[in-house]
Design a protein around this motif. Structure first.
Motif, PDB file in Angstrom:
ATOM      1  N   ARG A 225      -7.571 -41.420  -6.801  1.00 30.90           N
ATOM      2  CA  ARG A 225      -7.324 -41.530  -5.363  1.00 30.90           C
ATOM      3  C   ARG A 225      -6.105 -40.704  -4.905  1.00 30.90           C
ATOM      4  NH1 ARG A 225     -12.088 -43.145  -4.056  1.00 30.90           N
ATOM      5  NH2 ARG A 225     -12.654 -45.249  -4.596  1.00 30.90           N
TER       6      ARG A 225
ATOM      7  N   HIS B   3      -9.878 -37.387  -7.361  1.00 28.35           N
ATOM      8  CA  HIS B   3     -10.705 -38.338  -6.610  1.00 28.35           C
ATOM      9  C   HIS B   3     -10.753 -39.694  -7.328  1.00 28.35           C
ATOM     10  CE1 HIS B   3     -13.682 -39.649  -3.758  1.00 28.35           C
ATOM     11  NE2 HIS B   3     -14.505 -40.008  -4.757  1.00 28.35           N
TER      12      HIS B   3
ATOM     13  N   ASP C 272      -6.342 -37.670  -3.943  1.00 26.68           N
ATOM     14  CA  ASP C 272      -6.763 -36.815  -2.837  1.00 26.68           C
ATOM     15  C   ASP C 272      -6.491 -37.467  -1.476  1.00 26.68           C
ATOM     16  OD1 ASP C 272      -8.642 -38.759  -3.357  1.00 26.68           O
ATOM     17  OD2 ASP C 272     -10.380 -37.463  -2.997  1.00 26.68           O
TER      18      ASP C 272
ATOM     19  N   GLU D 110     -10.277 -31.819  -9.434  1.00 19.45           N
ATOM     20  CA  GLU D 110     -10.849 -32.474  -8.256  1.00 19.45           C
ATOM     21  C   GLU D 110     -11.443 -33.837  -8.622  1.00 19.45           C
ATOM     22  OE1 GLU D 110     -14.032 -31.472  -4.672  1.00 19.45           O
ATOM     23  OE2 GLU D 110     -13.925 -30.182  -6.433  1.00 19.45           O
TER      24      GLU D 110
END
Length: 197
Positions: free
Chosen positions: A48, A45, A50, A41
């Protein structure tokens, strides 16, 4: 009625013994996967991903980190210190996780079949015929000429003993017994050996 209750009790115990290793395996797998999802995760993030892949970015990046870590661990296994540490961890898991040794052997056999490599005969539990009595031992190596190298541990230490070269007719293999069971029996001065097959 008593016979039915005994049968039910045996089935419940057998079922628990089958389900316990699976339950422990899936709990450990879930914890490991959650660990890699957390880092996946963060990386997703940071990169980028996600924004592009949405909620699947965490699983994809976490899975990629896990695969890279496993691949790098293959290189690290060539270091003898790490290999000794891994063997130590294996021994502890064999003691505390029922069915670990059996599942590990099955996984190794599948990998060896996939790589088309013959499985070497190493470290199998045996009973060695010594005069009028039998001794628990490890089969280390066996050749086509009927000779074998065996290791006879001194109780209660499983890693101290004698190395002998014997004929294949002087011992019998305990195909239904695991090394973990044999070693545990040696530590307890032979308790349980009579039930080994």
């Amino acid at each position: 009625m008593k016979k039915f209750l005994l049968q039910a009790e045996r089935n419940l115990i057998s079922g628990a013994l089958v389900l316990l290793p699976l339950l422990v395996f899936f709990i450990l797998l879930g914890k490991v996967w959650k660990f890699f999802q957390n880092y996946g995760e963060k990386f997703a993030h940071f990169l980028r991903l996600d924004l592009i892949l949405g909620k699947y970015a965490t699983d994809i990046v976490g899975g990629m980190i896990l695969v890279v870590l496993i691949y790098l661990s293959g290189f690290l296994m060539r270091l003898s210190i790490l290999k000794r540490f891994t063997n130590w961890v294996d021994e502890k898991l064999m003691i505390f996780l029922p069915g670990y040794e059996k599942n590990k052997k099955e996984a190794e056999e599948k990998l060896l079949k996939r790589n088309h490599e013959p499985k070497p005969v190493t470290d199998l539990p045996i009973l060695f015929k010594n005069g009028d009595f039998w001794q628990p031992a490890h089969l280390i190596e066996e050749d086509e000429n009927g000779s074998a190298v065996i290791f006879i541990p001194n109780a209660p230490a499983k890693d101290q003993g004698q190395i002998l070269i014997v004929k294949s007719t002087d011992f019998k293999k305990l195909s239904d017994t695991t090394l973990g069971s044999l070693d545990a029996s040696i530590k307890s001065f032979g308790k349980g050996i009579l039930s080994f097959k």
